[in-house]
Design an enzyme around this catalytic site. Structure first.
Site, PDB file in Angstrom:
ATOM      1  CB  SER A  68      -0.906   0.048   1.120  1.00 58.25           C
ATOM      2  OG  SER A  68      -0.132  -0.188   2.359  1.00 58.25           O
ATOM      3  CG  HIS A 126      -3.673  -0.706  -2.523  1.00 58.65           C
ATOM      4  ND1 HIS A 126      -4.043   0.485  -2.315  1.00 58.65           N
ATOM      5  CD2 HIS A 126      -3.335  -1.028  -1.136  1.00 58.65           C
ATOM      6  CE1 HIS A 126      -4.070   0.989  -1.287  1.00 58.65           C
ATOM      7  NE2 HIS A 126      -3.713   0.131  -0.278  1.00 58.65           N
ATOM      8  CE  LYS A 162      -7.481   1.214   0.723  1.00 63.39           C
ATOM      9  NZ  LYS A 162      -6.933   0.330   1.806  1.00 63.39           N
TER      10      LYS A 162
HETATM   11  C1  LIG Z   1      -7.079   0.288   3.010  1.00 58.37           C
HETATM   12  C2  LIG Z   1      -6.476  -1.345   3.301  1.00 58.37           C
HETATM   13  C3  LIG Z   1      -7.028  -1.836   4.344  1.00 58.37           C
HETATM   14  C4  LIG Z   1      -8.098  -1.704   4.920  1.00 58.37           C
HETATM   15  O1  LIG Z   1      -9.288  -1.452   4.362  1.00 58.37           O
HETATM   16  P1  LIG Z   1     -10.714  -0.522   4.816  1.00 58.37           P
HETATM   17  O2  LIG Z   1     -11.783  -1.282   4.153  1.00 58.37           O
HETATM   18  O3  LIG Z   1     -10.386   0.824   4.403  1.00 58.37           O
HETATM   19  O4  LIG Z   1     -10.734  -0.747   6.334  1.00 58.37           O
HETATM   20  C5  LIG Z   1      -6.589  -3.280   4.578  1.00 58.37           C
HETATM   21  N1  LIG Z   1      -5.428  -3.551   3.778  1.00 58.37           N
HETATM   22  C6  LIG Z   1      -4.675  -2.925   2.960  1.00 58.37           C
HETATM   23  C7  LIG Z   1      -3.683  -3.457   2.309  1.00 58.37           C
HETATM   24  C8  LIG Z   1      -5.203  -1.660   2.923  1.00 58.37           C
HETATM   25  O5  LIG Z   1      -4.673  -0.541   2.062  1.00 58.37           O
END
Ligand SMILES: *Cc1c(COP(=O)(O)O)cnc(C)c1O
Length: 391
Positions: free
Chosen positions: A177, A205, A237
């Site tokens: 990330s 991602h 995302k």
């Molecule tokens: C954003 C993210 C999460 C958390 O997801 P949310 O739905 O925002 O709680 C978990 N793992 C990774 C790698 C992330 O980038």
């Protein structure tokens, strides 16, 4: 005085350039944001495909609010599981090529719930050093032996796996990330198989963004449910909505329904979010141009940044961080970029390792090439203004 250290702690964070504050956005999410009475081109969101405010996604949300209302009313196991949730789970299972998928309210909760449901005392969990905080928290809270291996280093992992006893779970981000690079999934899957472990991949991602059809890193590498028994994805995302899911075998999903506490003891997502996500999944599956556009923008950004001598990371994803190092300087550059009309977030410790503060530039299929050029020009100008060592 109880808790008198809190003020001191805040002061210390401010002195170190580590104080975090929020920016209030007054426009819809997108590549043009309004904040503090001015406009900025957004280079820091995770809405890689430009779906967060897509008309078809927003319309599906509104129509579903008309037919379902807003709240889900309860947890999935009580009376909150609607046909909208169920249809989305079926479609996500088909999309990822897994037997089943299970919705969670957030990715953070999915990771805590899955790891805790799969391992506990007497077991062992292995995590990449650069894993997302939710994966680390899941491993630490599980009661299993917790080991971190060097970033993307299967040769470091495998002997650790060989020494462990009990059930063994290897856990990794797919696309990292904060760095944007890919986990070496084929090697990790082989090591896990050799050592009788399960591999869990958090492709928050990658899904929607990587792979010809948006199937994420598992599509990119051609890995099956047998290679990667636990796949976690988020919907906030690339999907542009909210929530998360875990996909895998019938046994995995039924186990989670029975025992993942962050699944059982929380309110189901609003059904309208599920319907909006079904609309965004349709776009993800059919509009390859969004991924192709991203690849073009990534290539343009990288070649321009290299010409300017900026320190990029080895990433081919839309996450294109520029390494700065010092936290204060990173914040100063981020502020100067905002002055110039570009929103790029300064990522600092403890989110990243000490001395590796960075500008986390992210690209979106909605960006135009001229915007990327504009960002590069602004970075060049700031470099000139702040002196040689700025970037
Ligand atoms: C954003 C993210 C999460 C958390 O997801 P949310 O739905 O925002 O709680 C978990 N793992 C990774 C790698 C992330 O980038």
């Amino acid at each position: 005085m109880p808790f008198s250290h809190l003020t001191d702690n805040l002061d210390k964070l401010a002195q170190q350039g580590l104080y975090r504050s929020r920016r209030t956005i007054t426009s819809p999410q997108g590549i043009h944001l309004q904040l503090g009475g001015k406009s900025a081109v957004n280079f820091c969101s995770n809405d890689y495909l430009g779906l967060a405010n897509h008309p078809a996604v927003a319309q599906a949300f509104k129509d579903a609010a008309d037919s379902y209302g807003v709240g889900s009313g309860s947890a999935h196991l009580i009376c909150g599981h609607s046909t909208a949730h169920h249809a989305l789970e079926d479609e996500l299972a088909a999309f990822t090529g897994r037997e089943r998928a299970l919705l969670f309210s957030t990715g953070y909760m999915a990771n805590i719930g899955v790891i805790n449901a799969l391992v506990g005392r007497g077991d062992a969990v292995f995590e990449d050093r650069l894993n997302h905080a939710s994966l680390l928290d899941g491993g630490l809270s599980s009661g299993a032996k917790f080991k971190r291996y060097a970033h993307a280093d299967t040769a470091h992992l495998e002997p650790l796996l060989a020494l462990a006893t009990g059930n063994k779970l290897v856990v990794t981000d797919g696309v990292f990330s904060m760095d944007g690079d890919f986990a070496p999934l084929p090697e990790l899957a082989a090591a896990a198989k050799n050592q009788g472990a399960w591999l869990m991949v958090d492709d928050a991602h990658g899904l929607g963004v990587i792979g010809k059809h948006g199937g994420g890193l598992l599509e990119h590498y051609g890995l099956s449910q047998e290679d990667v028994p636990v796949l976690m994805g988020t919907l906030g995302k690339g999907f542009g909505t909210f929530g998360a899911f875990v996909a895998g075998s019938e046994v995995l999903v039924e186990t989670l329904i029975q025992s993942a506490r962050t699944y059982i003891y929380t309110t189901a997502l609003p059904p309208a979010i599920a319907e909006a996500t079904r609309a965004s999944l349709q776009i993800i599956k059919t509009e390859n141009w969004r991924r192709e556009k991203l690849n073009t923008l990534v290539a343009r950004f990288r070649s321009g940044a290299e010409q300017l001598g900026l320190q990029l990371m080895p990433s081919s994803s839309p996450i294109q961080p520029i390494l700065v190092g010092d936290s204060q300087r990173t914040v100063a550059i981020s502020n100067a970029l905002l002055e110039a009309g570009f929103l790029v977030s300064a990522i600092r410790p403890p989110t990243v390792a000490q001395g590796t503060a960075r500008l986390r530039v992210t690209l979106s299929a909605s960006h135009e090439e001229a915007m990327v050029d504009g960002l590069l020009d602004a970075l060049d100008a700031i470099n000139g203004k702040l002196g040689q060592a700025a970037l």
